[in-house]
Design an enzyme around this catalytic site. Structure first.
Site, short mmCIF file in Angstrom:
data_model
loop_
_atom_site.label_atom_id
_atom_site.label_comp_id
_atom_site.label_asym_id
_atom_site.label_seq_id
_atom_site.Cartn_x
_atom_site.Cartn_y
_atom_site.Cartn_z
N HIS A 103 -26.61 8.51 66.92
CA HIS A 103 -28.01 7.67 67.08
C HIS A 103 -28.42 7.77 68.42
CE1 HIS A 103 -28.13 5.71 62.99
NE2 HIS A 103 -26.83 5.79 63.12
N GLU A 113 -38.97 6.71 62.03
CA GLU A 113 -39.47 7.79 62.40
C GLU A 113 -41.09 8.11 62.08
OE1 GLU A 113 -37.94 9.01 58.31
OE2 GLU A 113 -37.35 7.69 60.03
N ASN A 132 -29.79 12.34 62.70
CA ASN A 132 -29.00 11.15 63.20
C ASN A 132 -27.57 11.29 62.80
OD1 ASN A 132 -30.25 9.41 65.01
ND2 ASN A 132 -30.81 7.81 63.37
N ASP A 177 -32.22 8.50 69.05
CA ASP A 177 -33.09 7.69 69.87
C ASP A 177 -33.83 8.70 71.06
OD1 ASP A 177 -32.42 5.66 68.27
OD2 ASP A 177 -31.21 4.82 70.04
N ASP A 199 -44.61 11.61 60.12
CA ASP A 199 -43.21 11.46 59.68
C ASP A 199 -42.43 12.55 60.09
OD1 ASP A 199 -41.25 9.48 58.11
OD2 ASP A 199 -41.08 11.64 57.32
#
Length: 127
Positions: A78, A109, A73, A82, A65
Site C-alpha cells: 500500500h 484509483e 497494491n 499510495d 481509472d
C-alpha cells in the site's frame, strides 16, 4: 470595551477564520493526493457548472481509472500504491494546470477531469 479587548478579540477572530479556512480545505481535499475530492464535486463544483456553462459553453468531463491498480497494491504494498497515486495525480495536475477546469480524485484509483470551455476533441488531446 477597552482598546486592548478589541485587539484581543480581533486576533482571536483572525485565528478562528484561519482555522475555519483550513478545516474547509480538509473537507474538500483528498489527504493523499491533495486534489479536490468527491465532497468538492458534490458541493462547490456543482454550483459552478451553470455559471461556467453560461460563460464558456462546453464542459468536457473525463473519468480516468488506473487499470490493475489492486494487483499493483497487492504485489508492491500500500505504501507503493499510495506513492503511485500521488505521482499519477501530479502528472494529471501538470497536464491540466494551464487550462480552465478542475481535477478531482473521485475515489480509489479513479479521477475526474473537468475542462471548462472545451469540447470532446480538445479534451481528448489534453490527457
Amino acid at each position: 470595551m477597552s482598546e486592548y479587548d478589541r485587539i484581543i478579540i480581533g486576533e482571536q477572530y483572525q485565528k478562528i477564520a484561519e482555522i475555519n479556512k483550513e478545516l474547509n480545505q480538509q473537507v474538500i481535499r483528498d489527504r493523499l493526493t491533495g486534489l479536490f475530492n468527491r465532497s468538492y464535486l458534490e458541493t462547490s463544483l456543482k454550483e459552478q457548472f451553470q455559471t461556467v456553462q453560461e460563460k464558456l459553453g462546453n464542459i468536457a468531463c473525463m473519468m480516468i481509472d488506473i487499470d490493475y491498480f489492486k494487483q499493483y497494491n497487492d504485489r508492491f504494498g500500500h505504501i507503493s500504491g499510495d506513492q503511485c497515486l500521488r505521482t499519477f495525480a501530479g502528472f494529471l495536475e501538470k497536464e491540466v494546470q494551464n487550462r480552465s477546469g478542475s481535477l478531482i480524485r473521485y475515489g480509489g484509483e479513479e479521477f475526474l477531469v473537468f475542462l471548462f470551455g472545451q469540447g470532446a476533441e480538445e479534451a481528448e488531446e489534453t490527457v
